[in-house]
Design a protein around this motif. Structure first.
Motif, PDB file in Angstrom:
ATOM      1  N   LEU A 172      28.271 -66.056  26.761  1.00  0.00           N
ATOM      2  CA  LEU A 172      28.912 -66.700  25.610  1.00  0.00           C
ATOM      3  C   LEU A 172      28.278 -68.078  25.491  1.00  0.00           C
ATOM      4  O   LEU A 172      28.407 -68.909  26.395  1.00  0.00           O
ATOM      5  CB  LEU A 172      30.427 -66.821  25.826  1.00  0.00           C
ATOM      6  CG  LEU A 172      31.176 -67.704  24.797  1.00  0.00           C
ATOM      7  CD1 LEU A 172      31.079 -67.142  23.380  1.00  0.00           C
ATOM      8  CD2 LEU A 172      32.652 -67.865  25.196  1.00  0.00           C
ATOM      9  N   SER A 173      27.565 -68.295  24.389  1.00  0.00           N
ATOM     10  CA  SER A 173      26.869 -69.571  24.223  1.00  0.00           C
ATOM     11  C   SER A 173      27.436 -70.378  23.067  1.00  0.00           C
ATOM     12  O   SER A 173      27.582 -69.874  21.949  1.00  0.00           O
ATOM     13  CB  SER A 173      25.372 -69.344  23.981  1.00  0.00           C
ATOM     14  OG  SER A 173      24.732 -70.596  23.769  1.00  0.00           O
ATOM     15  N   TRP A 174      27.721 -71.645  23.349  1.00  0.00           N
ATOM     16  CA  TRP A 174      28.073 -72.609  22.317  1.00  0.00           C
ATOM     17  C   TRP A 174      26.862 -72.832  21.418  1.00  0.00           C
ATOM     18  O   TRP A 174      25.715 -72.652  21.855  1.00  0.00           O
ATOM     19  CB  TRP A 174      28.479 -73.919  22.998  1.00  0.00           C
ATOM     20  CG  TRP A 174      28.920 -75.000  22.064  1.00  0.00           C
ATOM     21  CD1 TRP A 174      30.189 -75.210  21.616  1.00  0.00           C
ATOM     22  CD2 TRP A 174      28.102 -76.034  21.494  1.00  0.00           C
ATOM     23  NE1 TRP A 174      30.208 -76.308  20.792  1.00  0.00           N
ATOM     24  CE2 TRP A 174      28.936 -76.833  20.688  1.00  0.00           C
ATOM     25  CE3 TRP A 174      26.745 -76.350  21.572  1.00  0.00           C
ATOM     26  CZ2 TRP A 174      28.467 -77.931  19.983  1.00  0.00           C
ATOM     27  CZ3 TRP A 174      26.264 -77.437  20.861  1.00  0.00           C
ATOM     28  CH2 TRP A 174      27.136 -78.223  20.068  1.00  0.00           C
ATOM     29  N   PRO A 205      27.328 -77.446  26.202  1.00  0.00           N
ATOM     30  CA  PRO A 205      27.057 -78.797  26.681  1.00  0.00           C
ATOM     31  C   PRO A 205      28.286 -79.333  27.427  1.00  0.00           C
ATOM     32  O   PRO A 205      29.415 -78.868  27.172  1.00  0.00           O
ATOM     33  CB  PRO A 205      26.834 -79.603  25.400  1.00  0.00           C
ATOM     34  CG  PRO A 205      26.683 -78.607  24.303  1.00  0.00           C
ATOM     35  CD  PRO A 205      27.398 -77.380  24.734  1.00  0.00           C
ATOM     36  N   LYS A 206      28.085 -80.306  28.296  1.00  0.00           N
ATOM     37  CA  LYS A 206      29.218 -80.945  28.989  1.00  0.00           C
ATOM     38  C   LYS A 206      30.161 -81.540  27.939  1.00  0.00           C
ATOM     39  O   LYS A 206      29.704 -82.078  26.930  1.00  0.00           O
ATOM     40  CB  LYS A 206      28.704 -82.030  29.938  1.00  0.00           C
ATOM     41  CG  LYS A 206      27.958 -81.438  31.114  1.00  0.00           C
ATOM     42  CD  LYS A 206      28.141 -82.252  32.399  1.00  0.00           C
ATOM     43  CE  LYS A 206      27.703 -81.434  33.594  1.00  0.00           C
ATOM     44  NZ  LYS A 206      26.361 -81.757  34.077  1.00  0.00           N
ATOM     45  N   GLY A 207      31.435 -81.394  28.151  1.00  0.00           N
ATOM     46  CA  GLY A 207      32.423 -81.909  27.192  1.00  0.00           C
ATOM     47  C   GLY A 207      32.970 -80.817  26.278  1.00  0.00           C
ATOM     48  O   GLY A 207      33.878 -81.065  25.495  1.00  0.00           O
ATOM     49  N   GLU A 221      27.498 -72.370  33.007  1.00  0.00           N
ATOM     50  CA  GLU A 221      26.109 -72.802  33.264  1.00  0.00           C
ATOM     51  C   GLU A 221      25.740 -73.774  32.138  1.00  0.00           C
ATOM     52  O   GLU A 221      25.675 -73.371  30.980  1.00  0.00           O
ATOM     53  CB  GLU A 221      25.204 -71.547  33.274  1.00  0.00           C
ATOM     54  CG  GLU A 221      23.733 -71.835  33.277  1.00  0.00           C
ATOM     55  CD  GLU A 221      23.309 -72.700  34.459  1.00  0.00           C
ATOM     56  OE1 GLU A 221      23.361 -72.209  35.586  1.00  0.00           O
ATOM     57  OE2 GLU A 221      22.930 -73.880  34.234  1.00  0.00           O
ATOM     58  N   TYR A 222      25.531 -75.040  32.493  1.00  0.00           N
ATOM     59  CA  TYR A 222      25.263 -76.042  31.455  1.00  0.00           C
ATOM     60  C   TYR A 222      23.820 -75.964  30.930  1.00  0.00           C
ATOM     61  O   TYR A 222      23.510 -76.569  29.915  1.00  0.00           O
ATOM     62  CB  TYR A 222      25.578 -77.445  31.981  1.00  0.00           C
ATOM     63  CG  TYR A 222      27.065 -77.641  32.249  1.00  0.00           C
ATOM     64  CD1 TYR A 222      27.960 -77.763  31.191  1.00  0.00           C
ATOM     65  CD2 TYR A 222      27.565 -77.672  33.544  1.00  0.00           C
ATOM     66  CE1 TYR A 222      29.319 -77.931  31.418  1.00  0.00           C
ATOM     67  CE2 TYR A 222      28.924 -77.834  33.784  1.00  0.00           C
ATOM     68  CZ  TYR A 222      29.790 -77.963  32.725  1.00  0.00           C
ATOM     69  OH  TYR A 222      31.130 -78.113  32.943  1.00  0.00           O
ATOM     70  N   ASN A 223      22.975 -75.231  31.641  1.00  0.00           N
ATOM     71  CA  ASN A 223      21.593 -75.038  31.186  1.00  0.00           C
ATOM     72  C   ASN A 223      21.531 -73.728  30.390  1.00  0.00           C
ATOM     73  O   ASN A 223      21.579 -72.634  30.953  1.00  0.00           O
ATOM     74  CB  ASN A 223      20.665 -74.993  32.405  1.00  0.00           C
ATOM     75  CG  ASN A 223      19.212 -74.848  32.008  1.00  0.00           C
ATOM     76  OD1 ASN A 223      18.886 -74.277  30.971  1.00  0.00           O
ATOM     77  ND2 ASN A 223      18.338 -75.365  32.852  1.00  0.00           N
ATOM     78  N   GLN A 224      21.408 -73.854  29.064  1.00  0.00           N
ATOM     79  CA  GLN A 224      21.482 -72.670  28.198  1.00  0.00           C
ATOM     80  C   GLN A 224      20.362 -71.669  28.499  1.00  0.00           C
ATOM     81  O   GLN A 224      20.600 -70.458  28.559  1.00  0.00           O
ATOM     82  CB  GLN A 224      21.421 -73.110  26.732  1.00  0.00           C
ATOM     83  CG  GLN A 224      21.741 -71.994  25.751  1.00  0.00           C
ATOM     84  CD  GLN A 224      21.385 -72.386  24.320  1.00  0.00           C
ATOM     85  OE1 GLN A 224      20.452 -73.155  24.093  1.00  0.00           O
ATOM     86  NE2 GLN A 224      22.145 -71.881  23.367  1.00  0.00           N
ATOM     87  N   PHE A 228      20.649 -67.693  29.649  1.00  0.00           N
ATOM     88  CA  PHE A 228      20.108 -66.567  28.868  1.00  0.00           C
ATOM     89  C   PHE A 228      19.262 -65.599  29.717  1.00  0.00           C
ATOM     90  O   PHE A 228      19.037 -64.470  29.296  1.00  0.00           O
ATOM     91  CB  PHE A 228      19.223 -67.089  27.718  1.00  0.00           C
ATOM     92  CG  PHE A 228      19.978 -67.445  26.456  1.00  0.00           C
ATOM     93  CD1 PHE A 228      21.210 -68.080  26.506  1.00  0.00           C
ATOM     94  CD2 PHE A 228      19.452 -67.151  25.198  1.00  0.00           C
ATOM     95  CE1 PHE A 228      21.893 -68.422  25.345  1.00  0.00           C
ATOM     96  CE2 PHE A 228      20.136 -67.481  24.023  1.00  0.00           C
ATOM     97  CZ  PHE A 228      21.355 -68.126  24.102  1.00  0.00           C
ATOM     98  N   GLU A 229      18.808 -66.053  30.879  1.00  0.00           N
ATOM     99  CA  GLU A 229      17.904 -65.222  31.690  1.00  0.00           C
ATOM    100  C   GLU A 229      18.514 -63.864  31.987  1.00  0.00           C
ATOM    101  O   GLU A 229      19.622 -63.785  32.514  1.00  0.00           O
ATOM    102  CB  GLU A 229      17.581 -65.949  33.009  1.00  0.00           C
ATOM    103  CG  GLU A 229      16.486 -66.977  32.847  1.00  0.00           C
ATOM    104  CD  GLU A 229      16.316 -67.864  34.067  1.00  0.00           C
ATOM    105  OE1 GLU A 229      16.832 -67.504  35.160  1.00  0.00           O
ATOM    106  OE2 GLU A 229      15.709 -68.936  33.932  1.00  0.00           O
TER     107      GLU A 229
END
Ligand code: AN0
Ligand code: CP
Length: 316
Positions: A172-174, A205-207, A221-224, A228-229
């Motif tokens: 789930l990606s912002w 992102p943080k926040g 995971e804050y690194n998008q 995705f990997e």
């Protein structure tokens, strides 16, 4: 099932998904079930998919449908008990819910979060007001906190596309968005994923942490790109900050889903509930690619609504 206010109202998600996939083969099989019954769909906010797919689903079951844009055409409702109603509100939800119950066998409600008052949104005044005072079943067509017809749709769509014998990796990606949007779609997707066998990760992102009562132990995971990997499904959605309630904290365009990022996935499918802002949330090349499931998701909204209405009509 009496009301459908959250995915947890389903006795068994997996079984319901299978029933829905089965129903798709013959959508008119239960046309007699809703004969002489009426569903009343009350919209306090805009809609394309929910409005048309729920109407279609009800018609497939033989029901009559009444749709009202309550937000623009109804009286402004009061929800507070004991209120001296000498200001702008013309009618109390007590009467409104009881009145609509005289005309309808099922009531659908769409009432988004206002994103101004966290406690008020969490209390789900509109949805819960109707649940409390109506005498007929209520279907949540997106409330402050959830969008359970959407996440059932998403479960059906993923079931149709998942690789046989492989536990899927789902992200789930912002995504960036110029407007502050509610948390409902993300919340319900998370609720649904907690009922599935999957390797599930949320990236934002943080926040942008969502309500911890909903996300519980799920990995963030804050690194998008890392998130995705090897993903089999990438579910993209904007939401406004939950901690700094309703605020936009990040506008970084690098969070848009691009083809380059999709290349990190396991030939992953792109999903979004729609409506979507192209080239802000997702690049044209991704949404227009063969890996995009967005139109199939929209098609499955009809099936998801129909299986829910069928269960309510059968009261099973
Ligand atoms: C709404 C939301 O984010 O909740 C509805 C999505 C189904 N989206 C917008 O308002 C753009
Ligand atoms: N996905 C969804 O609920 O779309 P609408 O807002 O157009 O109904």
């Amino acid at each position: 099932m009496r009301h459908y206010t959250s995915i947890n109202d389903l006795e068994n998600l997996q079984e319901t998904v299978q029933e829905a996939i089965d129903l798709k083969k013959n959508k008119l099989k239960y046309k007699a079930l809703g004969a002489d019954k009426t569903i009343c769909l009350l919209f306090f906010n805009n809609s394309l998919r929910t409005r048309l797919s729920t109407q279609k689903a009800a018609q497939n079951l033989g029901m009559e449908v009444i749709v009202m844009n309550f937000g623009s055409e109804g009286w402004a409702l009061e929800y507070e008990d004991g209120k001296v109603m000498d200001q702008g509100k013309s009618e109390h939800v007590k009467e409104a819910a009881k009145v609509v119950s005289q005309y309808a066998d099922i009531i659908g409600i769409r009432a988004f979060a206002g994103l101004e008052d966290k406690e008020k949104d969490a209390a789900e005044l509109v949805l819960n007001g109707f649940v409390k005072f109506a005498s007929v079943p209520i279907v949540n067509m997106e409330s402050s906190v959830g969008h359970p017809l959407q996440c059932l749709t998403d479960a059906i769509t993923m079931e149709e596309h998942k690789l046989v014998g492989k536990k899927p990796k789902v992200v789930l990606s912002w995504a960036p968005h110029p407007k502050a949007l509610p948390h409902a779609v993300a919340n319900s997707f998370i609720n649904m994923m907690q009922l599935q066998e999957a390797d599930f990760v949320i990236t934002h992102p943080k926040g942008y942490e969502l309500d911890p009562k909903i996300t519980k132990e799920i990995a963030i995971e804050y690194n998008q790109e890392k998130a995705f990997e090897n993903a089999d499904f990438v579910y993209v959605k904007n939401w406004s900050s939950y901690n700094d309630y309703g605020q936009i904290k990040c506008t970084d365009p690098n969070w848009m889903t691009s083809a380059e990022k999709m290349n990190k996935t396991n030939n992953g499918k792109f999903m979004h509930c729609l409506p979507v802002r192209r080239n802000v949330v997702v690049a044209d090349e991704v949404i227009d690619s063969g890996h995009s499931l967005v139109i199939e998701q929209a098609a499955n909204r009809e099936i998801a609504a129909q299986i829910v209405l069928k269960k309510i009509l059968e009261n099973d």
